[in-house]
Design a protein around this motif. Structure first.
Motif, PDB file in Angstrom:
ATOM      1  N   ASN A  60     -10.821  -3.525   2.626  1.00 39.10           N
ATOM      2  CA  ASN A  60     -10.391  -2.388   3.442  1.00 39.10           C
ATOM      3  C   ASN A  60     -10.869  -2.541   4.886  1.00 39.10           C
ATOM      4  O   ASN A  60     -10.923  -1.574   5.637  1.00 39.10           O
ATOM      5  CB  ASN A  60     -10.895  -1.074   2.851  1.00 39.10           C
ATOM      6  N   CYS A  97       0.814  -1.222   0.000  1.00 41.13           N
ATOM      7  CA  CYS A  97       0.000   0.000   0.000  1.00 41.13           C
ATOM      8  C   CYS A  97       0.848   1.272   0.000  1.00 41.13           C
ATOM      9  O   CYS A  97       0.422   2.287  -0.527  1.00 41.13           O
ATOM     10  CB  CYS A  97      -0.932  -0.014   1.210  1.00 41.13           C
ATOM     11  N   CYS A  98       2.030   1.212   0.591  1.00 43.18           N
ATOM     12  CA  CYS A  98       2.897   2.384   0.645  1.00 43.18           C
ATOM     13  C   CYS A  98       4.296   1.983   0.186  1.00 43.18           C
ATOM     14  O   CYS A  98       4.537   0.855  -0.219  1.00 43.18           O
ATOM     15  CB  CYS A  98       2.923   2.995   2.055  1.00 43.18           C
ATOM     16  N   HIS A 106      -2.882   0.146   8.073  1.00 39.69           N
ATOM     17  CA  HIS A 106      -3.544   0.648   6.865  1.00 39.69           C
ATOM     18  C   HIS A 106      -5.029   0.272   6.868  1.00 39.69           C
ATOM     19  O   HIS A 106      -5.894   1.092   6.516  1.00 39.69           O
ATOM     20  CB  HIS A 106      -2.865   0.053   5.619  1.00 39.69           C
ATOM     21  N   LYS A 159      -7.360   2.274   8.914  1.00 41.85           N
ATOM     22  CA  LYS A 159      -7.707   3.559   8.295  1.00 41.85           C
ATOM     23  C   LYS A 159      -8.625   3.366   7.084  1.00 41.85           C
ATOM     24  O   LYS A 159      -8.878   4.304   6.343  1.00 41.85           O
ATOM     25  CB  LYS A 159      -6.432   4.281   7.843  1.00 41.85           C
ATOM     26  N   GLU A 164      -8.021   1.695   4.357  1.00 41.50           N
ATOM     27  CA  GLU A 164      -7.332   1.716   3.084  1.00 41.50           C
ATOM     28  C   GLU A 164      -7.386   0.309   2.476  1.00 41.50           C
ATOM     29  O   GLU A 164      -7.237  -0.688   3.178  1.00 41.50           O
ATOM     30  CB  GLU A 164      -5.881   2.166   3.257  1.00 41.50           C
ATOM     31  N   THR A 165      -7.599   0.226   1.167  1.00 41.26           N
ATOM     32  CA  THR A 165      -7.741  -1.067   0.500  1.00 41.26           C
ATOM     33  C   THR A 165      -6.388  -1.753   0.356  1.00 41.26           C
ATOM     34  O   THR A 165      -5.416  -1.150  -0.096  1.00 41.26           O
ATOM     35  CB  THR A 165      -8.384  -0.887  -0.878  1.00 41.26           C
TER      36      THR A 165
END
Length: 622
Positions: A114, A76-77, A95, A98, A100-101
């Motif tokens: 997510n 993701c990052c 993640h 929050k 986030e997928t």
């Protein structure tokens, strides 16, 4: 690379140090031993099975763990400096929290979500077990550590952990001594082996490990020296054998002057090295030699909360469950628990369940009947998960007293030291060093059969009188006129109960079924007598209502000639019972069951019969 213990988060740079930590800290006190590799989810009951598993499953994995430095890349990052799988999934979890997928990190899996719980559930269902090779290639990188073969201290060390280290060798005799002490304690307390038999066993083991093994050891040494063409005098070999026998750690622990040679020395060893809370004797009548034993509950709780897993249970029980009002997972979701001020106002609180029961030490049918009957008070920490509460290792003894002394002196006197300690637990709490705070607690419920519950709580102990219920004011004469759920039986409330207690104390007779004040209500301010004595399902249902109802049903089915009593008993005997039902299989229905209006049997047998009866006779019923 650091190795981390799954049970207490102990960290070390060496695998052998972690294995040594396992043996010294967890082998004798843990019910299960997880594999030391974080990506392996196997667990074992014994140290030997854990060693065998690591030899079979992780012998080829050693180089990858020590020689390779791993780095995980987040899908993701841009972060790619994570070096352990555990930290990797913790990072992904941040993640997901929050919303986030995240795409699944395992090969050939396109799952996306997510939601944190959904990802964890998918990983458990679809990718357990897994190895590093199962991750997507672009997410895992292995960097070869420029360490020459042989430089790593873990290369040539055996899984036995610590062989070749002077420190480990010094601790080996004490480890063997502790293992033998644990063995003898298990034989005495779990297998009920008499102390005299254990002492004889110690003497025989000492003889075998010292004197008897000498000639065989001498033959082995002579053949070994001859094989390597070493010429030694017979006296030298004899001296070597003698010194080896004397230095044997088992012989040192079991010899006549050793710490485990007699029952007295073993008891002293247990007190000194194990977490023993000794009972205290309280004298009721010195002239008649009347006394009882009390095991201090606060000391027992202090020893229990030294264990990390018990601290975790306490912390987790303090978290508010996110359940709907119609969902019940334990008694913590009930209205009585939520109405208790101590539990509702404190984020951490110790909840205790007391058990009161009587048992016969001698033959209950012989001349010693009732002479040596014992009343026991046990307690269970209600903060542990429900699965563990029924385990014998989770049930602790508080009081042992003769039943006739209870009748003569009353529960107020016998329960006094226990209630004083519980009062201090309510007022001051128990200090738990690892948490750095005082944790208060109280008794949530007292579990007993109906006679025991009424004896402790102060209600009448005769169930043939007018007022026999400890929850309502229904009279026996009205039992056949209406049902409980109609609301015609007035429930007992706190204000009325106080009046009934006062009336009974002034008049000397029971008032609406109340004889006296409950000692727990008198000494504990957070205990409620009207909600603190739950129904006894075992006696009320499985040994009360159910055998009568089943008898009525079977009598009707037999009269309708669907089957005969002999056919029914044959079906019960030949039914293929499984698992625990084999041990608690229902007994044949007696010939006079229709007259007695009961099928008899104990609670476990009736529970099995109730569940399995449709499968046993279902084909015979239209």
């Amino acid at each position: 690379m650091n190795w981390c213990c799954k049970m207490c988060k102990y960290e070390t740079a060496r695998k052998t140090e972690l294995l040594k930590h396992y043996r010294l800290r967890h082998v004798h006190c843990a019910q299960i031993l997880p594999c030391i590799y974080w990506e392996c989810y196997c667990s074992f009951k014994t140290w030997a099975s854990l060693k065998s598993h690591m030899t079979r499953s992780h012998s080829s994995y050693k180089a990858a763990n020590v020689k390779d430095v791993l780095s995980f890349k987040c899908p993701c990052c841009t972060l790619s400096s994570i070096t352990t799988e555990r930290e990797y999934f913790e990072h992904i979890g941040r993640h997901l929290k929050k919303h986030e997928t995240i795409t699944c990190v395992f090969e050939n899996c396109d799952f996306k979500t997510n939601i944190y719980g959904t990802f964890a559930s998918h990983r458990t269902r679809k990718h357990t077990p897994h190895s590093l090779d199962d991750f997507k290639a672009e997410l895992v990188h292995r960097h070869v550590n420029p360490v020459n073969v042989g430089d790593d201290p873990d290369d040539d060390e055996d899984i036995e952990c610590g062989e070749g280290y002077d420190e480990e060798r010094k601790e080996l005799p004490s480890i063997i001594e502790a293992n033998l002490a644990h063995l003898f304690l298990k034989l005495e307390s779990i297998s009920n082996v008499p102390k005299q038999c254990i002492t004889e066993m110690v003497e025989e083991l000492n003889f075998i490990s010292s004197s008897a093994s000498g000639p065989a050891m001498k033959d082995v040494l002579q053949s070994c020296f001859a094989k390597h063409k070493c010429q030694l005098d017979d006296s030298v070999i004899t001296d070597i054998v003698t010194e080896l026998c004397k230095s044997n750690p088992i012989s040192q622990a079991l010899r006549s002057d050793g710490p485990l040679s007699t029952a007295y020395k073993r008891n002293e060893y247990f007190k000194e090295n194990f977490s023993v809370v000794e009972p205290v004797e309280y004298v009721l009548n010195a002239r008649e030699r009347r006394s009882y034993q009390y095991v201090p509950i606060l000391k027992s709780l202090s020893e229990i909360f030294k264990k990390k897993e018990m601290q975790d249970f306490l912390m987790n029980s303090g978290k508010k469950a996110q359940n709907t009002e119609t969902q019940y997972t334990s008694f913590h979701d009930g209205t009585h628990f939520k109405a208790n001020k101590l539990f509702s106002e404190n984020d951490l609180a110790i909840a205790l369940n007391l058990y009161v029961d009587e048992f016969e030490v001698c033959n209950p049918l012989g001349t010693s009947r009732k002479k040596h009957k014992i009343t026991a008070v046990y307690w269970v920490l209600a903060n542990v998960p429900p699965l563990l509460r029924s385990s014998l290792t989770s049930i602790f003894l508080a009081i042992l007293c003769k039943a006739e002394d209870i009748k003569q002196y009353g529960y107020n006197v016998v329960l006094d030291p226990l209630l004083k300690d519980l009062g201090r637990l309510e007022e001051d709490g128990l200090y738990i060093p690892s948490l750095g705070r005082q944790v208060k607690g109280t008794v949530f419920s007292v579990i007993a059969d109906n006679l025991g519950a009424h004896s402790v709580s102060g209600f009448v102990e005769s169930f043939s009188g007018s007022y026999f219920c400890r929850w309502c004011l229904g009279e026996r004469s009205k039992l056949q006129d209406c049902e409980v759920r109609t609301g015609k039986f007035i429930p007992r409330i706190k204000e009325d109960h106080t009046v009934h207690v006062q009336t009974a104390q002034l008049s000397g007779f029971h008032s609406c079924g109340v004889k006296r004040q409950c000692p727990l209500t008198e000494k504990l301010k957070y205990f409620d007598v009207l909600s603190g004595y739950p129904p006894d399902l075992l006696h009320d249902l499985f040994e009360g209502v159910i055998p009568k109802e089943v008898a009525l049903c079977l009598d009707t089915l037999i009269k309708k000639k669907y089957f005969t009593l002999s056919e029914l008993n044959k079906l019960i005997r030949e039914f293929p019972y499984k698992w625990t039902d084999k041990k608690d299989a229902p007994q044949p229905v007696p010939l006079n069951f229709a007259v007695k209006k009961t099928v008899g049997g104990n609670a476990h047998e009736n529970w099995a019969l109730l569940r399995l009866l449709p499968f046993i006779i279902g084909t015979r019923i239209p």
